[in-house]
Design an enzyme around this catalytic site. Sequence first.
Site, PDB file in Angstrom:
ATOM      1  N   HIS A   1       0.845  -1.193   0.000  1.00  0.00           N
ATOM      2  CA  HIS A   1       0.000   0.000   0.000  1.00  0.00           C
ATOM      3  C   HIS A   1       0.882   1.246   0.000  1.00  0.00           C
ATOM      4  O   HIS A   1       1.994   1.222   0.508  1.00  0.00           O
ATOM      5  CB  HIS A   1      -0.912  -0.011   1.238  1.00  0.00           C
ATOM      6  CG  HIS A   1      -1.941   1.082   1.195  1.00  0.00           C
ATOM      7  ND1 HIS A   1      -1.681   2.356   1.645  1.00  0.00           N
ATOM      8  CD2 HIS A   1      -3.212   1.091   0.744  1.00  0.00           C
ATOM      9  CE1 HIS A   1      -2.766   3.099   1.478  1.00  0.00           C
ATOM     10  NE2 HIS A   1      -3.717   2.351   0.938  1.00  0.00           N
TER      11      HIS A   1
ATOM     12  N   GLU B   1      -3.409   2.500  -8.848  1.00  0.00           N
ATOM     13  CA  GLU B   1      -3.750   3.859  -8.428  1.00  0.00           C
ATOM     14  C   GLU B   1      -3.218   4.824  -9.470  1.00  0.00           C
ATOM     15  O   GLU B   1      -2.094   5.300  -9.352  1.00  0.00           O
ATOM     16  CB  GLU B   1      -3.101   4.156  -7.070  1.00  0.00           C
ATOM     17  CG  GLU B   1      -3.511   3.178  -5.980  1.00  0.00           C
ATOM     18  CD  GLU B   1      -2.935   3.552  -4.626  1.00  0.00           C
ATOM     19  OE1 GLU B   1      -1.800   4.060  -4.577  1.00  0.00           O
ATOM     20  OE2 GLU B   1      -3.638   3.337  -3.620  1.00  0.00           O
TER      21      GLU B   1
END
Lengths: 228, 228, 228, 228
Positions: D96, D144
């Site tokens: 992450h 992302e």
Amino acid sequence: MVQIELPVVAINFKTYPQATGERAVLLAQHCESVAKEYGVSIVVAPQTPDLYRVSRAVDIPVFAQHMDPGAPGRHTGHVLGETLVEAGCSGTLLNHSENRMILADLEEAVRTAERLHLYTIVCTNNPTVSVAAATLAPSAVAVEPPELIGTGISVSQAQPEIITGTVEKIRAVNPDVTILCGAGISTGEDVRAALDLGAQGVLLASAVAKSDRPVEVLKSLVEPLRDC
Amino acid sequence: MVQIELPVVAINFKTYPQATGERAVLLAQHCESVAKEYGVSIVVAPQTPDLYRVSRAVDIPVFAQHMDPGAPGRHTGHVLGETLVEAGCSGTLLNHSENRMILADLEEAVRTAERLHLYTIVCTNNPTVSVAAATLAPSAVAVEPPELIGTGISVSQAQPEIITGTVEKIRAVNPDVTILCGAGISTGEDVRAALDLGAQGVLLASAVAKSDRPVEVLKSLVEPLRDC
Amino acid sequence: MVQIELPVVAINFKTYPQATGERAVLLAQHCESVAKEYGVSIVVAPQTPDLYRVSRAVDIPVFAQHMDPGAPGRHTGHVLGETLVEAGCSGTLLNHSENRMILADLEEAVRTAERLHLYTIVCTNNPTVSVAAATLAPSAVAVEPPELIGTGISVSQAQPEIITGTVEKIRAVNPDVTILCGAGISTGEDVRAALDLGAQGVLLASAVAKSDRPVEVLKSLVEPLRDC
Amino acid sequence: MVQIELPVVAINFKTYPQATGERAVLLAQHCESVAKEYGVSIVVAPQTPDLYRVSRAVDIPVFAQHMDPGAPGRHTGHVLGETLVEAGCSGTLLNHSENRMILADLEEAVRTAERLHLYTIVCTNNPTVSVAAATLAPSAVAVEPPELIGTGISVSQAQPEIITGTVEKIRAVNPDVTILCGAGISTGEDVRAALDLGAQGVLLASAVAKSDRPVEVLKSLVEPLRDC
């Protein structure tokens, strides 16, 4: 991008006392003289504080051992690509086993190096990671087959599939990246075996940088390159 | 141990383009000329690849911006003390806010530097951390009062207790460590305030390293040191 | 702040399979039963995912093995103090040799824990680092004399000065911090030696967490605490 | 390997106070009730200390927010796959943006998770890194797009190529990996846009985990999944 003639022998000086400061310059000059005498391609990677003095002293490509991501300005103590260029570097190792990088940082460093025309050699620890690294489109990937790390088994003694398998997997995602063998190399026989199995060069350290007779070792290592 | 004359102005070149490569040499020479003209103590901290060329060009102390712990041999890409010595360094910054260190590594680096007679400036982010750093017995601690970081408030405008409180706490555990003010310094007035409040010098970066007129800025910064 | 009765035996479960999941609960219950039977103070430190189920199952203090600095909100994957409190923890280990922390992060974690009334045990690798850690004012410092790490020498066999010297140095900067002996402990004799030399407890792992007969080992370990 | 029904909505609880401890359980129960009412696939990723209590309370898949590489035994304070399994986890986020991983560690974690039948969602910051991650053969990649990070632009407003381009590049190296959209999602319209552009699900955090009315938000988010 700096062009590195293939096949290539890349020498990582690590932090060996025999390859630090003025002795780094001397070792790089030995590498240069062997490269010229044999007409082969040798790259040297001294420590960061030694880069400038080594690049001033020799005409063969000088690489950093590591480069940080990030843009000039802040980043106190980091080693940025722009500064490596000013120090006379032609390229850099990245993600060495003694200096592993965060994936996103590695990709950023490869992109920055590309923009600055620095050649990148990304070190990898197994076939899967080698493939992942190859998709980042560095100049080269130096594969370190786990079977050859710390086992005392050299490339010339190992099962051929260990190298050929990785080469095939890398080629499936990146037909252009240079593939170096980064483990199990200490003799000319090992270099020859690596090249025969599809590597376009080798990355090694202690066999040269810790040797009492580096010129002799270098000559034996590059002998197989003359025939290419 | 290298002796650094106090009070001292230490200039962190960070990775500013204006302080990289040949421009690092030029900026260091400006620092040297001001140090000599004014008879004051100035230390410069250029980037790692620039250390050798800067140390060859000037007679004032040249510091690294960071040093890694570890003994020579392995540690590819790390910056070891032995190599800093060979590059002509007199000392090193440690634990800069842009390069924070693990406590055990910081202690090991301070010990290694001590053994190699390298001067150490440990940067710290608040009074408690400053005291912890002081117990490691580095040469100096550069305190960065949080009230002065990124607030635009300079030392000369801040409440005196911000500095004097930290100085007192450090002195309680280490009467000998040099204390530098590492934040809120951009003018001679700030330097004077820092010295008045018990600091023995300052560590600063952008006011000099990003300036179009670094000599002018340097002269104004060191003016208060002449009187000491 | 949670009060931990001294002297204390703190058991780090590490990631041993024998101390994971339901077996972590079982081991903690063994610790609890010995603590109650002998009227002594035992603390358990299971893995982060096991904290809740262990704290639900026992009445003795449950500690985390690590805590990250940072305020709630972002920090995906980090272990924050607020969440440890919700999971029923009374405290946390910090800076274990397998999880060393950046100095500034360590200080921030100690401050956050303090605010949340979590007890902190900061592990340290030598006397100098122990003193630095003590100035951060954690609840306790667990010193690991280098002479006892990986040498097979236990506290009861070692020269007394190894412990007493560190205790003295810590006391000079922090008279209140609890001092634990964090290495060389596998028998009750070792616990007794540690207490005799000025430690107020011990931190150990494998002797209990890897044992086939943990209750027996625990009983032998806490025997010296009964007399205190 | 745990099978996750696609399309999926994965909710990262981060360290939001509204999604910590008992409130993590409550939020997970809300997710479960919406998943059941709408017949859609929802995955929750609470903090590590909350994993056990959440997995005990709900029947939908519970994921960790991070997993460390390494084999059971040492690694104090690390979060190993074996312990996640014991805590009732079905999978884990990896890499992450708030917890970036070293490439070699990421690969090792994916392999360990695979062996333990844990589902892996690797987060990536741009198309090139997404492709590199896909070659590691995790269960899923959560992309992302940089154009959607911190810009306030949502997927439904963005140019379609931003998603479709990444999907195509990933498919060229890995036809099987699940592709999630990990940024720019806060409404059902965004979810629909992501699915229309080739994503097989979404990963989001604050829109649900910080909401005062999470059930309402969840219902609006999963509405587009009913039609799939």
